[in-house]
Scaffold this motif. Sequence first.
Motif, PDB file in Angstrom:
ATOM      1  N   VAL A 144     -11.612  31.361  10.817  1.00 59.28           N
ATOM      2  CA  VAL A 144     -10.195  31.558  11.152  1.00 59.28           C
ATOM      3  C   VAL A 144     -10.067  32.462  12.366  1.00 59.28           C
ATOM      4  CG1 VAL A 144      -7.956  32.394  10.348  1.00 59.28           C
ATOM      5  CG2 VAL A 144      -9.537  31.299   8.729  1.00 59.28           C
ATOM      6  N   ARG A 145      -9.352  31.980  13.355  1.00 57.50           N
ATOM      7  CA  ARG A 145      -9.022  32.789  14.523  1.00 57.50           C
ATOM      8  C   ARG A 145      -7.628  33.367  14.317  1.00 57.50           C
ATOM      9  NH1 ARG A 145     -12.475  34.891  17.613  1.00 57.50           N
ATOM     10  NH2 ARG A 145     -11.204  34.670  19.491  1.00 57.50           N
ATOM     11  N   VAL A 146      -7.521  34.673  14.343  1.00 51.50           N
ATOM     12  CA  VAL A 146      -6.280  35.368  14.000  1.00 51.50           C
ATOM     13  C   VAL A 146      -5.267  35.287  15.130  1.00 51.50           C
ATOM     14  CG1 VAL A 146      -5.272  37.580  13.338  1.00 51.50           C
ATOM     15  CG2 VAL A 146      -7.577  36.956  12.534  1.00 51.50           C
ATOM     16  N   ARG A 147      -4.051  34.857  14.797  1.00 50.46           N
ATOM     17  CA  ARG A 147      -2.941  34.871  15.756  1.00 50.46           C
ATOM     18  C   ARG A 147      -1.976  36.004  15.435  1.00 50.46           C
ATOM     19  NH1 ARG A 147       2.102  32.703  15.615  1.00 50.46           N
ATOM     20  NH2 ARG A 147       1.621  31.433  13.771  1.00 50.46           N
ATOM     21  N   GLU A 148      -1.667  36.157  14.153  1.00 46.34           N
ATOM     22  CA  GLU A 148      -0.820  37.268  13.724  1.00 46.34           C
ATOM     23  C   GLU A 148      -1.170  37.650  12.301  1.00 46.34           C
ATOM     24  OE1 GLU A 148       3.239  36.038  14.022  1.00 46.34           O
ATOM     25  OE2 GLU A 148       3.117  34.681  12.298  1.00 46.34           O
ATOM     26  N   VAL A 149      -1.039  38.941  11.999  1.00 45.09           N
ATOM     27  CA  VAL A 149      -1.352  39.439  10.664  1.00 45.09           C
ATOM     28  C   VAL A 149      -0.471  40.645  10.374  1.00 45.09           C
ATOM     29  CG1 VAL A 149      -3.249  40.858  11.574  1.00 45.09           C
ATOM     30  CG2 VAL A 149      -3.195  40.268   9.143  1.00 45.09           C
ATOM     31  N   TYR A 150      -0.024  40.743   9.121  1.00 41.34           N
ATOM     32  CA  TYR A 150       0.822  41.873   8.742  1.00 41.34           C
ATOM     33  C   TYR A 150       0.946  41.969   7.225  1.00 41.34           C
ATOM     34  CZ  TYR A 150       4.292  38.079   8.667  1.00 41.34           C
ATOM     35  OH  TYR A 150       4.960  36.892   8.441  1.00 41.34           O
ATOM     36  N   LEU A 151       1.290  43.150   6.751  1.00 40.49           N
ATOM     37  CA  LEU A 151       1.545  43.347   5.328  1.00 40.49           C
ATOM     38  C   LEU A 151       2.965  42.902   5.001  1.00 40.49           C
ATOM     39  CD1 LEU A 151      -0.079  46.813   4.549  1.00 40.49           C
ATOM     40  CD2 LEU A 151      -0.842  44.570   3.794  1.00 40.49           C
ATOM     41  N   HIS A 152       3.101  42.287   3.835  1.00 37.32           N
ATOM     42  CA  HIS A 152       4.404  41.816   3.364  1.00 37.32           C
ATOM     43  C   HIS A 152       4.864  42.740   2.242  1.00 37.32           C
ATOM     44  CE1 HIS A 152       7.310  38.410   2.978  1.00 37.32           C
ATOM     45  NE2 HIS A 152       7.469  38.955   1.788  1.00 37.32           N
ATOM     46  N   CYS A 153       6.110  43.162   2.292  1.00 43.89           N
ATOM     47  CA  CYS A 153       6.610  44.128   1.307  1.00 43.89           C
ATOM     48  C   CYS A 153       6.504  43.569  -0.112  1.00 43.89           C
ATOM     49  CB  CYS A 153       8.033  44.537   1.625  1.00 43.89           C
ATOM     50  SG  CYS A 153       9.293  43.402   1.021  1.00 43.89           S
ATOM     51  N   GLY A 154       6.521  44.460  -1.090  1.00 44.30           N
ATOM     52  CA  GLY A 154       6.216  44.091  -2.464  1.00 44.30           C
ATOM     53  C   GLY A 154       7.364  43.582  -3.308  1.00 44.30           C
ATOM     54  N   ARG A 155       8.523  43.276  -2.722  1.00 54.77           N
ATOM     55  CA  ARG A 155       9.654  42.860  -3.550  1.00 54.77           C
ATOM     56  C   ARG A 155       9.339  41.641  -4.420  1.00 54.77           C
ATOM     57  NH1 ARG A 155      12.675  43.942   1.316  1.00 54.77           N
ATOM     58  NH2 ARG A 155      14.063  45.744   1.102  1.00 54.77           N
ATOM     59  N   ALA A 156       8.682  40.633  -3.849  1.00 57.19           N
ATOM     60  CA  ALA A 156       8.402  39.407  -4.616  1.00 57.19           C
ATOM     61  C   ALA A 156       7.503  39.703  -5.811  1.00 57.19           C
ATOM     62  CB  ALA A 156       7.752  38.355  -3.718  1.00 57.19           C
ATOM     63  N   ILE A 157       6.457  40.498  -5.592  1.00 56.90           N
ATOM     64  CA  ILE A 157       5.530  40.810  -6.678  1.00 56.90           C
ATOM     65  C   ILE A 157       6.193  41.699  -7.719  1.00 56.90           C
ATOM     66  CG2 ILE A 157       3.406  42.087  -7.195  1.00 56.90           C
ATOM     67  CD1 ILE A 157       2.228  40.901  -4.640  1.00 56.90           C
ATOM     68  N   ILE A 158       7.040  42.614  -7.273  1.00 57.12           N
ATOM     69  CA  ILE A 158       7.769  43.460  -8.222  1.00 57.12           C
ATOM     70  C   ILE A 158       8.734  42.621  -9.051  1.00 57.12           C
ATOM     71  CG2 ILE A 158       9.454  45.330  -8.428  1.00 57.12           C
ATOM     72  CD1 ILE A 158       8.190  46.528  -5.870  1.00 57.12           C
ATOM     73  N   ARG A 159       9.484  41.730  -8.401  1.00 57.12           N
ATOM     74  CA  ARG A 159      10.425  40.878  -9.142  1.00 57.12           C
ATOM     75  C   ARG A 159       9.685  39.967 -10.114  1.00 57.12           C
ATOM     76  NH1 ARG A 159      13.693  40.488  -4.000  1.00 57.12           N
ATOM     77  NH2 ARG A 159      12.257  38.831  -3.362  1.00 57.12           N
TER      78      ARG A 159
END
Length: 207
Positions: A144-159
């Motif tokens: 995999v060649r990285v184009r963009e990467v970032y952390l996603h907030c935890g609302r979905a996992i919390i819900r």
Amino acid sequence: MPRRPEPMPLARVRELIGEPSEAAKAKVQDHVDEHIHRFIAHSPFVCVATAHADGTADCSPRGDYPGFVKVLDPHTLALPDRVGNNRLDTFENLATDPRIGLVFLVPGHRESLRLNGTAYLSEDPDVLARLEAEGKVPKVAIIVRVREVYLHCGRAIIRARLWDPGSAALADQVPTIGEVIAARADGRFSADAIDDGLEKSAYRNLY
């Protein structure tokens, strides 16, 4: 029969939802730094999204020991192809459209990691050797060649209460693979036989 909802223009969606915060826009980067590397190194599970040139989309789960996805350099990852069902959906998609999306999870952690880029298949022996597990070297790796990467907030996992121990009880309410296959096979297969076969063979032959 209920009426199928009409599609909504993106402009209307933006009007309803609003603009992203400056922090949400600034968190995106084009490489793996030490923080992203640490997340990937502790993740035992990733969802892999690809699409065929004809527009058919697919999302496949991959899992192994934490850190089974290797960071080769700040712009490159390697995913091993372990023993599976041999459908090759992901591989066939990448052969026609190299774009790929990954979502990494770490058990107990509320945030997820999203990574988008392009990918191709490789049998490079040096890379495959780095992906060895349980004494087995995979036959193929996804690079995999990285184009963009970032952390996603935890609302979905919390819900979803995903890591709540009480959520495990939901597993008793969903069908097994055997039940699904048997229901479509007009009595040619037994649900119990399929599930028992998986437990005795496939689920013990992970590598």
